[in-house]
Write an enzyme that holds these catalytic residues in place. Structure first.
Site, PDB file in Angstrom:
ATOM      1  CD  GLU A  40      -2.583   1.053   2.740  1.00 20.43           C
ATOM      2  OE1 GLU A  40      -3.668   1.636   2.835  1.00 20.43           O
ATOM      3  OE2 GLU A  40      -2.054   0.427   3.693  1.00 20.43           O
ATOM      4  CE  LYS A 113      -7.179   0.669   4.621  1.00 20.25           C
ATOM      5  NZ  LYS A 113      -5.862   1.239   5.015  1.00 20.25           N
ATOM      6  CB  CYS A 148      -3.867  -1.788   5.177  1.00 19.27           C
ATOM      7  SG  CYS A 148      -2.762  -1.426   6.559  1.00 19.27           S
TER       8      CYS A 148
END
Length: 272
Positions: A40, A113, A148
């Site tokens: 990321e 995300k 993440c």
């Protein structure tokens, strides 16, 4: 299929970061990988450790220099690349977006995300959340991406698996080391999926990034793992037969009771 994960430290120098990432793409291709996953925000330091509106200037559209460089690297080395960056859609509207670039250099899929982090980092002030857990085809595989903090929620991997994923891709930029690999191995095991996690490493600003990148099998076994201090390239072969074997050995997909899980999707419930 052979896959690769890149663990790398990024600096504030964009061109240095792009050159390093392109070098890893070349190495992965040279080792026979058909897919390489970058961390990321591979193209910059982890800026969300700070509260400073100047960092909005790091956001790029998908035709900006960072993705253009990765598209060129993918095409040059005939390998698919998953690259995640701070995406600018328009002024004031940004996302944390993973882009799958095919070996022809075309962007064939985007994932934004869903869970911007607010644990230590300040991501929520920088970008909007995504709203979908779509999956996509890669050759004869079905792939899902969670970025993440997304993978800290079992619902992320479960939704991707329920939508057909056999391979979970997890680009990371985290300092966390405690339970990092254990959580990822659990996500692989509980969904019967391969999982490829690429994290940052080393000092970036005030943060010491955690490393620990890994490739896990559907039974939770670690196929390849990086340390918590060094840049690394992980390469592993994955096989559909292992997905089938893991799902037979642990048939949670058979035993799920979605008819009883309504509490998880109530829009307003102070208890959740």
């Amino acid at each position: 299929m052979r896959i690769a994960c890149v663990q790398m430290r990024s600096t504030e120098n964009l061109q240095d970061n792009l050159a390093k990432a392109a070098g890893y793409v070349e190495q992965a291709s040279g080792q026979g990988a058909g897919l390489v996953v970058l961390p990321e925000f591979f193209n910059t330091i982890f800026f969300a450790q700070y509260q400073d509106s100047r960092y909005h200037a790091l956001a790029e559209p998908d035709d900006g220099p960072s993705i253009t460089a990765m598209r060129e690297a993918a095409q040059r080395h005939r390998i698919a690349v998953v690259a995640t960056l701070y995406e600018k859609v328009e002024a004031g509207l940004y996302f944390d977006t993973a882009m799958h670039i095919d070996p022809a250099g075309e962007i064939i899929f985007k994932y934004r995300k869903v869970h911007p982090a607010a644990v230590l980092s300040l991501e929520k002030i920088y970008f909007r959340y995504g709203t979908r857990f779509d999956t996509y085809a890669l050759d004869d595989w079905r792939v899902g991406i969670g970025i993440c903090y997304d993978m800290g929620f079992p619902e992320t991997a479960r939704c991707l698996s329920a939508n057909g994923a056999e391979l979970l891709i997890a680009p990371y930029a985290t300092s966390r080391k405690h339970m990092f690999q254990e959580v990822l191995r659990t996500r692989a095991f509980e969904n019967g999926c391969f999982l490829a996690a690429a994290n940052k490493v080393g000092q970036e600003g005030h943060w010491q990034m955690g490393g620990g990148s890994l490739i896990a099998a559907p039974d939770g076994a670690v196929l390849q793992s990086a340390d918590t201090a060094s840049d690394a390239l992980l390469v592993a072969d994955i096989d559909h037969a292992q997905v089938e074997q893991a799902r037979i050995a642990y048939p949670s997909r058979r035993d799920r009771r979605p008819d009883l899980y309504g509490a998880l999707v109530r829009e307003a419930d102070a208890g959740l």
